[in-house]
Design an enzyme around this catalytic site. Structure first.
Site, PDB file in Angstrom:
ATOM      1  CG  LEU A 118      -2.085  -0.743   1.254  1.00  0.00           C
ATOM      2  CD1 LEU A 118      -2.884  -0.798   2.709  1.00  0.00           C
ATOM      3  CD2 LEU A 118      -3.006  -0.180   0.326  1.00  0.00           C
ATOM      4  CB  SER A 119       1.164   4.246  -2.020  1.00  0.00           C
ATOM      5  OG  SER A 119       1.446   3.646  -3.264  1.00  0.00           O
ATOM      6  CB  ALA A 120       2.558   7.263   1.951  1.00  0.00           C
TER       7      ALA A 120
END
Length: 361
Positions: free
Chosen positions: A63-65
């Protein structure tokens, strides 16, 4: 990657912080972020980190930020009815948020390299549809995921209104990515360590805007060592809605209008109460973004007004803590009016279940 905003105690507080930092700027994007709890896409043992503005990776799951996803959602300029292609669709978190905006007549496709991640995304999508009250507040464009390398998409595939790539794109693949886009469409991707927005303004005309310094793992190149042949990725066909689906959408829409009119007459409103009373988020101003050791950090410099208001903020927070009672921390769960109305209709149970997408079955 991340760290640009403060951590939240829950999903709503994380969104509050993203709004304060101007990562979330439009109502549509805010609604989508609030509707889907980021923690639901984490493995159970890692959920304590879900509301931090940090990327998360476990095996092939990534998951990206939150600050990156919010910039992506804003840059895509999503509207109901558009077609969307997510390259490196991962857990399906972004695709599901996009689906809430696209609505029932949009197209929502994802390509993912790893079969275990595809399975994980399908499980999370099924959990969202079966358990989330947010599902009944929107008409959802359900994402479809296919396995394969996004650099091997069949050349006869349809073009899309919006395209996002969740891995670093090498310069030699820029034209390939552009070819997936309709005229008037928008492509968002990490290109040369910059999150980049490309708008196709004509058959061979483009506008490019650099959004943010980022660091993404690069796209994995196709491996033809075994057979020597390319394994073309065939995207799902753009299917026409069945008459049954159209009827379900129309009936649900009519019921929602009735509920809205009733709540307006009764003065109850449609918003759910917050899960607990949150402290007011202090104003923060982001001056610079520092790119260091493949991480994105925000360097904030307080303004004179921030200094003047600091003691005022602390005093207000102290009063809020004193006023907060245990009973306020656990309000009654929000009522799903659509579900209640459907279940009260004089209809056969199978039809009720169908109107609720079989969630009650």
């Amino acid at each position: 990657m991340g760290g640009a905003v403060s951590a939240g105690e829950d999903n709503d507080e994380l969104i509050d912080n993203l709004k304060e930092a101007q990562y979330i700027r439009t109502e549509l994007v805010e609604q989508a972020f609030r509707a889907i709890d980021r923690a639901d896409y984490y493995l159970e043992e890692f959920k304590d980190n879900a509301y931090k503005d940090l990327a998360w990776k476990h095996g092939n799951i990534h998951l990206s930020a939150p600050c990156i996803y919010s910039e992506v959602m804003e840059a895509l300029d999503l509207q109901p009815g558009l077609s969307f292609l997510n390259l490196g669709s991962g857990t399906g978190y972004l695709s599901s948020m996009v689906g809430l905006i696209l609505g029932p007549f949009g197209v929502n496709h994802g390509v993912e390299l790893h079969s275990d991640v595809i399975e994980y995304a399908k499980q999370k999508l099924d959990f969202f549809i079966k358990t989330s009250d947010s599902f009944d507040k929107f008409e959802f464009c359900e994402p479809s995921f296919v396995i394969g390398n996004c650099l091997e998409i069949s050349p006869d595939c349809t073009q899309y209104d919006r395209v996002y790539c969740g891995a670093g794109v090498q310069k030699e693949h820029e034209d390939y990515m552009k070819s997936l886009l309709k005229v008037g469409g928008i492509l968002v991707m990490p290109l040369e360590e910059k999150l980049t927005k490309i708008t196709r303004t004509g058959p061979s005309a483009w506008e490019t805007k650099k959004i943010l310094a980022v660091s993404f793992a690069p796209l994995i190149q196709p491996n033809h060592a075994d057979s020597g042949k390319s394994r073309l990725v065939h995207l799902p066909p753009v299917a026409v809605r069945s008459l049954q689906d159209l009827a379900r959408i129309a009936i649900r829409g009519t019921i929602k209008k009735i509920i809205h009119q009733e709540t307006l007459r009764n003065g109850n409103g449609l918003k759910n109460p917050p899960r607990f009373k949150r402290r007011r988020v202090r104003r923060r101003r982001m001056e610079t973004i520092v790119f260091l050791d493949k991480e994105v950090f925000a360097s904030r410099i307080s303004s004179p007004s921030d200094d003047n208001n600091n003691s005022e903020d602390m005093e207000e927070e102290r009063h809020e803590e004193e006023e907060t009672k245990p009973s306020e921390l656990k309000p009654d769960p929000p009522v799903n009016f659509l579900r209640e109305k459907v279940l009260s209709l004089p209809l056969p149970d199978p039809l009720k279940y169908y109107l609720l997408y079989y969630r009650e079955k």
